[in-house]
Write an enzyme that holds these catalytic residues in place. Structure first.
Site, PDB file in Angstrom:
ATOM      1  N   GLN A  51     -15.208  33.332  40.197  1.00 37.80           N
ATOM      2  CA  GLN A  51     -16.606  33.756  40.265  1.00 37.80           C
ATOM      3  C   GLN A  51     -16.892  34.652  41.460  1.00 37.80           C
ATOM      4  OE1 GLN A  51     -17.995  29.504  39.496  1.00 37.80           O
ATOM      5  NE2 GLN A  51     -19.649  30.736  38.630  1.00 37.80           N
ATOM      6  N   CYS A  91     -24.966  28.336  34.753  1.00 39.78           N
ATOM      7  CA  CYS A  91     -23.841  28.858  35.516  1.00 39.78           C
ATOM      8  C   CYS A  91     -24.318  29.979  36.430  1.00 39.78           C
ATOM      9  CB  CYS A  91     -22.778  29.388  34.550  1.00 39.78           C
ATOM     10  SG  CYS A  91     -21.308  30.057  35.336  1.00 39.78           S
ATOM     11  N   LEU A  92     -23.792  29.996  37.640  1.00 34.92           N
ATOM     12  CA  LEU A  92     -24.143  31.055  38.585  1.00 34.92           C
ATOM     13  C   LEU A  92     -23.709  32.429  38.086  1.00 34.92           C
ATOM     14  CD1 LEU A  92     -23.217  29.216  41.905  1.00 34.92           C
ATOM     15  CD2 LEU A  92     -25.514  29.666  41.012  1.00 34.92           C
ATOM     16  N   HIS A 137     -13.530  27.822  34.388  1.00 35.10           N
ATOM     17  CA  HIS A 137     -13.509  29.142  35.044  1.00 35.10           C
ATOM     18  C   HIS A 137     -12.093  29.525  35.458  1.00 35.10           C
ATOM     19  CE1 HIS A 137     -17.642  30.454  35.271  1.00 35.10           C
ATOM     20  NE2 HIS A 137     -18.041  29.285  35.768  1.00 35.10           N
TER      21      HIS A 137
END
Length: 171
Positions: A51, A91-92, A137
């Site tokens: 991320q 989710c960011l 992720h």
């Protein structure tokens, strides 16, 4: 250390499969940056290295109210699971979207801690869900992958609309 930009879909870096960490000393600054980045968010509870643009198999989670009890996992692997539960997830990397996702209710994970010590942890419910989300992720999966094609398309349209509105507001 540093607050990093969080990569958002559809950036291809979110689809990169993890690289196993062989020497934990090489990811100490990354861990610090991940924690700084997580704590700089308003409501984030977890962050995986992809991320912020890294393929290392590292994730951080902090469910504490004071945001001072981080769980650091290096090379995490789900080795057992049981039960199913529906979870409303966000989710960011997919801001503004929340969807129902089917997850394991209880999991057992093997990982290394920040010092390179192997540990096993059995978790259930919310922490188990957060761990599964972040481990996904590391495998290049995003929670929207669990949606039907129609619901995924609707989510992507909503994201595009929100981005368009945000760019209008910024200018």
């Amino acid at each position: 250390m540093a607050v990093r930009d969080i990569i958002e879909i559809p950036n291809a870096k979110l689809r990169v499969k993890y690289q196993k960490v062989e020497d934990v000393s090489t990811v100490q600054n990354l861990i610090d940056d991940m924690l700084d980045t997580l704590y700089a968010t308003e409501d984030g509870i977890g962050l995986a290295a992809p991320q912020i643009g890294h393929a290392d198999a590292v994730l951080v989670i902090d469910l504490s109210e004071q945001r001072n009890e981080p769980l650091v996992m290096i090379n995490p692997e789900i080795i057992a699971s049981e039960g199913e539960v529906m979870s409303n997830e966000g989710c960011l990397s997919v801001p503004g979207i929340y969807v129902e996702v089917k997850r394991f209710q209880r999991i057992k994970v093997r990982a290394l801690d920040r010092d390179g010590n192997e540990f096993f942890t059995e978790r259930e419910d919310f922490l188990a869900i957060a761990m599964q989300h972040e481990i996904d992720h590391l495998h290049g999966r995003i929670f929207t992958d669990y949606l039907s094609p129609l619901k995924r398309e609707m989510a992507m349209k909503k994201i595009a609309k929100m981005r368009k509105q945000a760019s209008r507001t910024a200018s």
